[in-house]
Scaffold this active site. Structure first.
Site, PDB file in Angstrom:
ATOM      1  CG  HIS A   1      57.117  41.132 -65.260  1.00 45.37           C
ATOM      2  ND1 HIS A   1      56.786  39.817 -65.320  1.00 45.37           N
ATOM      3  CD2 HIS A   1      56.096  41.789 -65.879  1.00 45.37           C
ATOM      4  CE1 HIS A   1      55.626  39.658 -65.942  1.00 45.37           C
ATOM      5  NE2 HIS A   1      55.178  40.851 -66.296  1.00 45.37           N
TER       6      HIS A   1
ATOM      7  CG  HIS B   1      56.711  32.994 -59.821  1.00 43.38           C
ATOM      8  ND1 HIS B   1      55.368  33.148 -59.629  1.00 43.38           N
ATOM      9  CD2 HIS B   1      56.948  33.293 -61.122  1.00 43.38           C
ATOM     10  CE1 HIS B   1      54.800  33.491 -60.770  1.00 43.38           C
ATOM     11  NE2 HIS B   1      55.728  33.597 -61.695  1.00 43.38           N
TER      12      HIS B   1
ATOM     13  CG  ASP C   1      62.335  35.197 -66.488  1.00 44.14           C
ATOM     14  OD1 ASP C   1      61.482  35.497 -65.642  1.00 44.14           O
ATOM     15  OD2 ASP C   1      62.172  35.394 -67.708  1.00 44.14           O
TER      16      ASP C   1
HETATM   17  C1  SDX Z   1      58.357  36.621 -64.096  1.00 45.55           C
HETATM   18  O1  SDX Z   1      53.947  37.105 -61.972  1.00 45.55           O
HETATM   19  C2  SDX Z   1      54.278  36.351 -62.928  1.00 45.55           C
HETATM   20  O2  SDX Z   1      53.572  35.422 -63.287  1.00 45.55           O
HETATM   21  C3  SDX Z   1      55.587  36.704 -63.617  1.00 45.55           C
HETATM   22  C4  SDX Z   1      56.069  35.723 -64.664  1.00 45.55           C
HETATM   23  C5  SDX Z   1      55.169  35.691 -65.870  1.00 45.55           C
HETATM   24  O3  SDX Z   1      55.197  34.681 -66.600  1.00 45.55           O
HETATM   25  O4  SDX Z   1      54.515  36.738 -66.158  1.00 45.55           O
HETATM   26  O5  SDX Z   1      56.164  34.421 -64.112  1.00 45.55           O
HETATM   27  C6  SDX Z   1      57.453  36.124 -65.183  1.00 45.55           C
HETATM   28  O6  SDX Z   1      58.393  37.793 -63.861  1.00 45.55           O
HETATM   29  C7  SDX Z   1      59.125  35.625 -63.269  1.00 45.55           C
HETATM   30  C8  SDX Z   1      59.942  36.305 -62.114  1.00 45.55           C
HETATM   31  C9  SDX Z   1      61.207  36.894 -62.717  1.00 45.55           C
HETATM   32  N1  SDX Z   1      61.906  37.754 -61.746  1.00 45.55           N
HETATM   33  C10 SDX Z   1      63.067  37.346 -61.193  1.00 45.55           C
HETATM   34  O7  SDX Z   1      63.596  36.248 -61.377  1.00 45.55           O
HETATM   35  C11 SDX Z   1      63.735  38.423 -60.333  1.00 45.55           C
HETATM   36  C12 SDX Z   1      64.210  37.825 -59.004  1.00 45.55           C
HETATM   37  N2  SDX Z   1      63.042  37.478 -58.189  1.00 45.55           N
HETATM   38  C13 SDX Z   1      62.572  38.443 -57.228  1.00 45.55           C
HETATM   39  O8  SDX Z   1      62.655  39.761 -57.672  1.00 45.55           O
HETATM   40  C14 SDX Z   1      61.236  38.028 -56.610  1.00 45.55           C
HETATM   41  O9  SDX Z   1      61.344  36.704 -56.267  1.00 45.55           O
HETATM   42  C15 SDX Z   1      59.953  38.223 -57.397  1.00 45.55           C
HETATM   43  C16 SDX Z   1      59.788  39.629 -57.885  1.00 45.55           C
HETATM   44  C17 SDX Z   1      59.910  37.306 -58.568  1.00 45.55           C
HETATM   45  C18 SDX Z   1      58.790  37.883 -56.466  1.00 45.55           C
HETATM   46  O10 SDX Z   1      58.759  38.871 -55.470  1.00 45.55           O
HETATM   47  P1  SDX Z   1      57.681  38.806 -54.264  1.00 45.55           P
HETATM   48  O11 SDX Z   1      56.664  37.737 -54.512  1.00 45.55           O
HETATM   49  O12 SDX Z   1      57.198  40.187 -54.012  1.00 45.55           O
HETATM   50  O13 SDX Z   1      58.527  38.272 -53.046  1.00 45.55           O
HETATM   51  P2  SDX Z   1      59.358  39.205 -52.067  1.00 45.55           P
HETATM   52  O14 SDX Z   1      60.182  40.185 -52.846  1.00 45.55           O
HETATM   53  O15 SDX Z   1      58.434  39.703 -51.017  1.00 45.55           O
HETATM   54  O16 SDX Z   1      60.398  38.140 -51.440  1.00 45.55           O
HETATM   55  C19 SDX Z   1      60.053  37.353 -50.301  1.00 45.55           C
HETATM   56  C20 SDX Z   1      61.394  37.132 -49.583  1.00 45.55           C
HETATM   57  C21 SDX Z   1      62.119  38.436 -49.225  1.00 45.55           C
HETATM   58  O17 SDX Z   1      62.939  38.168 -48.112  1.00 45.55           O
HETATM   59  P3  SDX Z   1      62.370  38.579 -46.630  1.00 45.55           P
HETATM   60  O18 SDX Z   1      62.100  40.062 -46.671  1.00 45.55           O
HETATM   61  O19 SDX Z   1      61.121  37.739 -46.421  1.00 45.55           O
HETATM   62  O20 SDX Z   1      63.503  38.187 -45.701  1.00 45.55           O
HETATM   63  O21 SDX Z   1      62.300  36.413 -50.457  1.00 45.55           O
HETATM   64  C22 SDX Z   1      63.426  37.254 -50.751  1.00 45.55           C
HETATM   65  C23 SDX Z   1      63.011  38.671 -50.421  1.00 45.55           C
HETATM   66  O22 SDX Z   1      64.166  39.460 -50.099  1.00 45.55           O
HETATM   67  N3  SDX Z   1      63.692  37.075 -52.192  1.00 45.55           N
HETATM   68  C24 SDX Z   1      64.888  36.931 -52.733  1.00 45.55           C
HETATM   69  C25 SDX Z   1      64.672  36.736 -54.094  1.00 45.55           C
HETATM   70  N4  SDX Z   1      63.352  36.797 -54.363  1.00 45.55           N
HETATM   71  C26 SDX Z   1      62.751  37.010 -53.162  1.00 45.55           C
HETATM   72  N5  SDX Z   1      66.131  36.938 -52.182  1.00 45.55           N
HETATM   73  C27 SDX Z   1      67.166  36.749 -53.045  1.00 45.55           C
HETATM   74  N6  SDX Z   1      67.035  36.536 -54.402  1.00 45.55           N
HETATM   75  C28 SDX Z   1      65.802  36.537 -54.933  1.00 45.55           C
HETATM   76  N7  SDX Z   1      65.650  36.350 -56.272  1.00 45.55           N
END
Ligand code: SDX
Length: 426
Positions: free
Chosen positions: A263, A304, A362
């Site tokens: 997050h 996201h 971010d």
């Molecule tokens: C913020 O919610 C908000 O509005 C948050 C925010 C706000 O203003 O409050 O926008 C701020 O938190 C932005 C996000 C910051 N976090 C990151 O940048 C961390 C990296 N991102 C991931 O952790 C992830 O993308 C999330 C947490 C942001 C979203 O996770 P989801 O929606 O639960 O998606 P998921 O984990 O189910 O991923 C779907 C697929 C998976 O692969 P499969 O199992 O389908 O094969 O995408 C992959 C994940 O492994 N994946 C990634 C990835 N993010 C998702 N693979 C590699 N790198 C990544 N960053």
């Protein structure tokens, strides 16, 4: 004609009303489902609306973000953070007189009680600033607990003013503590972003010396972070607040939730990742790690839950980054080169395209903040500072209307009932 849906449970057709949205998806009102002997199941709340709200609207497919109906791009270009705070809290943009009065209300509440400042004495210099900020926000409850009456509009307004006013001071003091320097008091002649930069980088007793480019870029960063509907930290504020606890305690809970690298902690994690990658020659190796299911490494700043094409804030942030890098003479910052190449490579690969993983706010905020000379451990503190109005607005929206304590249920997969056995019989 009110919409409804029907599901069949054990041969019985159950009707559930559909509640219509002003924008975006309608919702199925499942509140009556418990009477039919069923729960819904949605870990992570991918398909669940936890509340109704009038504050912020996000269209993840089209990259739209509206604060009280106003597009984020227009607010970032034309507004100021305190004007956006007023808009979020009151629902309308202020007149000049209303804005001047609001700024005055904030300025007079920015100083911290001298005794309260000793909260920082309990921390060592290498304590993470977020731990200090979390503790200090919770500690504010001690200053404003006697008057606690969340049903009183005047109390709710005062809590909002106190939190928006004190978060820059607390954040700057956490920074000063982490570098072993004296605290610098807020200067009411400065605007909100200038004051924060002065309290961080100024010296006690010296006149402020703030770059207009940096303070404008920082104010824009605060605007971009001000709210984001029911994200994890805002949902935490609502859940904590639903117990009728002190608003400072509810916001401290949200601050703790924001700290996680999935997050708000992602901006700090992006820089740590770029520093670890170090050079464009190593990008492919890390992109492969991110794609490897057996490797916990993720590309921080990518993906996201809601945005599936682009994060409109990242677009604004990217342009802001270039202005700051230009002024700071850091346009050829090797980290920027790594970031730009990483984004290009990731965008070309099916793994990221298929999963709709694009840079989020971010990804570029970290590079901008680093170019501004903000230390990496302070990045999430700045996210906290920016998000404060959003948190307190959602808390206010909830407690100013009839609400129930948040108490989710579960799908139980544990043991069936069994009798205790004495230890000699185990
Ligand atoms: C913020 O919610 C908000 O509005 C948050 C925010 C706000 O203003 O409050 O926008 C701020 O938190 C932005 C996000 C910051 N976090 C990151 O940048 C961390 C990296 N991102 C991931 O952790 C992830 O993308 C999330 C947490 C942001 C979203 O996770 P989801 O929606 O639960 O998606 P998921 O984990 O189910 O991923 C779907 C697929 C998976 O692969 P499969 O199992 O389908 O094969 O995408 C992959 C994940 O492994 N994946 C990634 C990835 N993010 C998702 N693979 C590699 N790198 C990544 N960053």
């Amino acid at each position: 004609m009110a919409q409804k849906v029907e599901i069949v449970i054990d041969g019985k057709t159950v009707e559930m009303p559909v509640l219509e949205a002003a924008e975006g998806l309608n919702v199925i009102d499942v509140r009556g489902l418990i009477k039919e002997g069923m729960f819904t199941f949605d870990p992570g709340f991918l398909s669940t609306a936890s509340c109704d709200s009038r504050v912020t609207y996000i269209d993840g497919d089209n990259g739209i973000l509206l604060y009280r109906g106003y597009p984020i791009e227009q607010l970032a270009e034309n507004s100021s953070h305190l004007e956006v705070c007023y808009l979020l809290l009151n629902g309308e943009l202020p007149t000049q007189a209303q804005l001047d009065a609001f700024i005055g209300d904030i300025n007079e509440r920015m100083p911290l009680d001298d005794h309260f400042k000793h909260i920082f004495d309990g921390f060592t210099e290498n304590s993470h600033p977020m731990s200090m900020v979390c503790a200090a926000i919770a500690g504010l409850a001690s200053l404003f607990h006697e008057q606690l009456d969340i049903s009183d509009a005047g109390y709710r307004k005062e809590a909002a003013l106190q939190l928006i006013a004190k978060i820059p001071t607390i954040s700057a003091m956490a920074y000063k503590k982490s570098i072993g320097e004296d605290f610098v008091e807020p200067d009411p002649s400065l605007n909100y972003a200038e004051n924060f930069l002065h309290m961080c980088f100024g010296k006690r007793g010296e006149a402020p010396n703030i770059s207009p480019t940096l303070s404008k870029a920082l104010d824009k960063i605060f605007i971009l972070h001000a709210d984001h509907e029911q994200n994890a930290s805002t949902s935490t504020v609502r859940m904590a607040g639903s117990t009728e606890c002190n608003p400072f305690a509810a916001i401290a809970a949200g601050t703790a939730a924001l700290w996680g690298p999935s997050h708000g902690g992602a901006n700090e994690a992006v820089l740590d990742m770029l520093l670890e990658i170090g050079d464009v020659s190593k990008i492919e190796e890390y992109v492969e790690k991110a794609k490897d299911k057996d490797d916990p490494f993720k590309l921080m700043g990518f993906g996201h839950r809601v945005y599936k094409n682009f994060d409109p804030r990242a677009t604004v942030m990217q342009s802001s980054a270039h202005a700051v890098l230009e002024e700071q003479g850091a346009s050829n910052d090797p980290l920027l080169e790594v970031a730009q190449n990483l984004e290009k490579i990731a965008r070309e690969q099916d793994y990221f395209i298929d999963r709709k993983l694009y840079p989020n706010i971010d990804f570029y905020s970290g590079i901008t903040l680093k170019a501004m000379g903000i230390p990496i451990p302070m990045f999430t503190v700045l996210f906290t500072l920016g998000r404060m109005p959003g948190w307190i607005t959602h808390w206010t929206e909830m407690v100013a209307n009839p609400f129930k304590i948040a108490r989710p249920r579960q799908l139980y997969l544990g043991e069936h009932k069994r009798d205790y056995t004495n230890i000699e019989n185990r």
